[in-house]
Design an enzyme around this catalytic site. Structure first.
Site, PDB file in Angstrom:
ATOM      1  N   ASP A  98     -53.876 -55.657  10.587  1.00 22.64           N
ATOM      2  CA  ASP A  98     -53.605 -55.087  11.916  1.00 22.64           C
ATOM      3  C   ASP A  98     -53.450 -56.185  12.963  1.00 22.64           C
ATOM      4  O   ASP A  98     -53.014 -55.910  14.084  1.00 22.64           O
ATOM      5  CB  ASP A  98     -54.665 -54.060  12.320  1.00 22.64           C
ATOM      6  CG  ASP A  98     -56.060 -54.653  12.494  1.00 22.64           C
ATOM      7  OD1 ASP A  98     -56.273 -55.832  12.127  1.00 22.64           O
ATOM      8  OD2 ASP A  98     -56.942 -53.931  12.999  1.00 22.64           O
ATOM      9  N   SER A 128     -62.011 -55.919   9.289  1.00 20.90           N
ATOM     10  CA  SER A 128     -60.950 -56.634   9.989  1.00 20.90           C
ATOM     11  C   SER A 128     -60.956 -58.109   9.635  1.00 20.90           C
ATOM     12  O   SER A 128     -60.810 -58.473   8.478  1.00 20.90           O
ATOM     13  CB  SER A 128     -61.083 -56.399  11.492  1.00 20.90           C
ATOM     14  OG  SER A 128     -59.963 -56.890  12.183  1.00 20.90           O
ATOM     15  N   ASP A 165     -54.454 -60.686   9.071  1.00 20.41           N
ATOM     16  CA  ASP A 165     -55.858 -60.625   8.662  1.00 20.41           C
ATOM     17  C   ASP A 165     -56.001 -59.662   7.489  1.00 20.41           C
ATOM     18  O   ASP A 165     -55.021 -59.043   7.061  1.00 20.41           O
ATOM     19  CB  ASP A 165     -56.740 -60.248   9.858  1.00 20.41           C
ATOM     20  CG  ASP A 165     -56.491 -58.836  10.363  1.00 20.41           C
ATOM     21  OD1 ASP A 165     -55.447 -58.252  10.023  1.00 20.41           O
ATOM     22  OD2 ASP A 165     -57.333 -58.309  11.114  1.00 20.41           O
ATOM     23  N   ASP A 201     -56.946 -56.630   6.829  1.00 22.04           N
ATOM     24  CA  ASP A 201     -56.422 -55.261   6.871  1.00 22.04           C
ATOM     25  C   ASP A 201     -55.084 -55.177   7.589  1.00 22.04           C
ATOM     26  O   ASP A 201     -54.588 -54.089   7.865  1.00 22.04           O
ATOM     27  CB  ASP A 201     -57.438 -54.301   7.490  1.00 22.04           C
ATOM     28  CG  ASP A 201     -57.658 -54.541   8.977  1.00 22.04           C
ATOM     29  OD1 ASP A 201     -57.663 -55.715   9.392  1.00 22.04           O
ATOM     30  OD2 ASP A 201     -57.831 -53.567   9.730  1.00 22.04           O
TER      31      ASP A 201
END
Length: 566
Positions: free
Chosen positions: A305, A146, A301, A303
């Site tokens: 999400d 993340s 960010d 990834d």
């Protein structure tokens, strides 16, 4: 310490990749460094597992990845041949070793005759969730840490509904992992052989197009011009293509990409911390925004999400908090549906127990029920599935204070791509009346009250740190405060026991899964929550207040933090 030494010597004796064996050589004789790497296996919980890259059982490397992949494979195999045939979708972000870990996962699954569908290039976590649902796969895996710093990576598991695993299923995988006696005996198969056997399929752009088609269903307001100037940065992560293409397909004409941060690089060379919650992550976007005269800055960010947003304010830009953006989005979504005549009578807002109560107040005005969940989007996804089955409520929006939001349920995790498009539409809506999102936020405060929140994260590294963090929670349970900052505690909630204790001594059951969280609700509506992170060596302290003015709310928030930490 005996077990630690045995593990260390075992790792020294086996054949390791050069970079791992070199690391072990560097810590010879360093007791603390050895213990930190071998006192435990990287823990696997409902958020998957996340840790520092390196050598040892308490590090992310190909061997600890094989261990969790083996646990997943055994879990899937225990559910029969049909589960194995449905297979696992695997995606990964741009971090160091993400692609390698994705391939290792497929290699382990293949030895159990479990099909793997692996993206050829980095893709966002929400697209992984979407693809699991599109392919009707049995599970999904995304390799990501993340928004953590560059030295981290992680492994998250998704269920058949495209949502992160809840504790019941995560615990089954842990049991299979704990049954593995020798981490170095886990079998893997070559990728070429898996391809030849039909057990490995590389995913192409077909699912990019399918995801984009779904994203376009978010567009609800055609009465606005989409000519405002936007800046977007993917912070070297996987969000670049879907966010850029989504904004273009939505009709935005002036989208400027931060080119230095469009390079997918796990070193994250332009930021020390690729977290859109941090002002420093917006430095390049702000510079470009000033250059092109942008009204709105967006950042995802690695990834993709989580979404961060900054709004033009005077000569600079002001960042919105996760709670502020969530409130704005909620109000915009509900007011748009109300104007279009599509607001259902049984609508529901889902938010977490540590998210601002401003959302609750907004939802109530529109006749929408608010349901709180534990922290973690898996619990929001679980409620979505429950209401789809029962018909009790119609899902309208879900969010958490940590910059995670979900609008449409073709994804079952927080989706920064969806929200980037919707925030841009919302900003254009306000611009139509000569306003910004900051103007909209102030209007909400004037109508519902001045809500203020704060989050303090304290790091507890290593074994000693974990023991210290446990002691803090234990002490609060043994000696719960009766008042904080001169305000009486009205309700003390212990989510580990599932019991809430009221000021008069009566108790109530908390109808939520058990989790190590404490929350103190005060008589004036203020609250404090304490929650150890499930994926990082941190304990998080959340504060929320409401005041009649902005100044009163800010002063109360400061008093609460000082009083609680003293």
């Amino acid at each position: 310490m005996v077990v630690v030494k045995e593990l260390y010597h075992q790792w020294q004796k086996v054949e390791l990749p050069g970079y791992l064996s070199e690391e072990l050589e560097e810590i010879v004789g360093n007791t603390d460094a050895i213990e930190d790497r071998f006192y435990q296996y990287v823990s696997f919980g409902t958020g998957g597992m996340r840790g520092v890259l390196g050598a040892g059982t308490n590090r992310m490397n190909i061997f600890t990845i094989r261990r969790v992949a083996e646990g997943l494979a055994r879990y899937i195999s225990s559910n029969g041949e049909a589960a194995k045939q449905r297979g696992v979708v695997i995606a990964y972000d741009t971090r160091h070793f993400s692609y390698e870990f994705a391939c290792e996962t497929a290699r382990v699954l293949g030895t159990h005759n479990i099909r793997a569908y692996v993206y050829k290039d980095a893709r966002p976590t929400p697209q992984l969730s979407f693809t699991v649902r599109e392919l009707n796969a049995y599970a999904g895996v995304v390799i990501t840490a993340s928004h953590n710093p560059k030295q981290y990576n992680g492994f998250k598991v998704y269920g058949t509904d495209g949502a992160q695993l809840t504790p019941e299923y995560a615990n089954e995988i842990v049991q299979h992992m704990n049954a593995i006696e020798d981490i170095f005996a886990i079998e893997v198969e070559e990728l070429v052989q898996l391809e030849q056997r039909g057990l490995l399929t590389w995913l192409s752009s077909d699912f990019d197009r399918a995801y984009l088609t779904k994203l376009l269903t978010l567009k609800e307001n055609d009465n606005i011009e989409l000519d405002m100037k936007l800046v977007y940065t993917p912070l070297h992560g996987a969000g670049l293509v879907p966010v850029r293409e989504g904004l273009k397909a939505f009709g935005f004409k002036h989208v400027h990409i931060v080119e230095q941060q469009a390079v997918q690089d796990g070193e994250f060379p332009t930021v020390s911390y690729p977290n859109p919650e941090e002002p420093a992550a917006f430095a390049y976007a702000m510079a470009l925004g000033q250059e092109v005269g942008a009204d709105l800055l967006l950042a995802t960010d690695p990834d993709a999400d989580r979404l961060g947003v900054a709004v033009k304010s005077g000569a600079g830009y002001e960042l919105l908090t996760g709670n502020q953006l969530g409130a704005l989005l909620l109000h915009y979504l509900l007011s748009t549906k109300q104007a279009n005549g599509t607001l259902p009578e049984n609508g529901v807002l889902l938010k977490t127990i540590v998210t601002s109560e401003l959302g609750t107040a907004i939802a109530e005005q529109f006749g929408v029920t608010t349901v709180d969940t534990l922290t973690g989007f898996k619990y929001i996804a679980e409620k979505i599935a429950e209401y789809e089955k029962s018909g009790a409520y119609t899902y309208l929006f879900g969010y958490e204070e940590s910059y995670g939001y979900l609008i449409e349920t073709f994804v079952r995790d927080k989706d920064a791509v969806q929200v980037a498009l919707k925030v841009a539409e919302m900003a254009a809506h306000y611009a139509k009346d000569g306003q910004t999102l900051l103007d909209g936020l102030q209007a909400l405060y004037r109508q519902y009250g001045f809500y203020r929140e704060a989050l303090v994260s304290q790091v507890f590294e290593g074994k000693n740190g974990q023991e210290e963090m446990k002691a803090i929670l234990d002490n609060l349970r043994q000696d719960a405060p009766e008042s904080i900052a001169g305000i009486a505690v009205e309700r003390y909630e212990d989510y580990l026991t599932g019991i809430a204790i009221l000021a008069d001594g009566t108790t109530e059951e908390i109808v939520l899964p058990k989790e190590n969280v404490l929350k103190f609700v005060l008589t004036d509506g203020s609250w404090i929550a304490i929650r150890p992170s499930g994926t990082e060596p941190k304990c998080k302290f959340y504060f929320g207040v409401i005041g009649e003015t902005a100044e009163a709310a800010s002063e109360k928030l400061e008093r609460m933090q000082v009083a609680f930490n003293s």
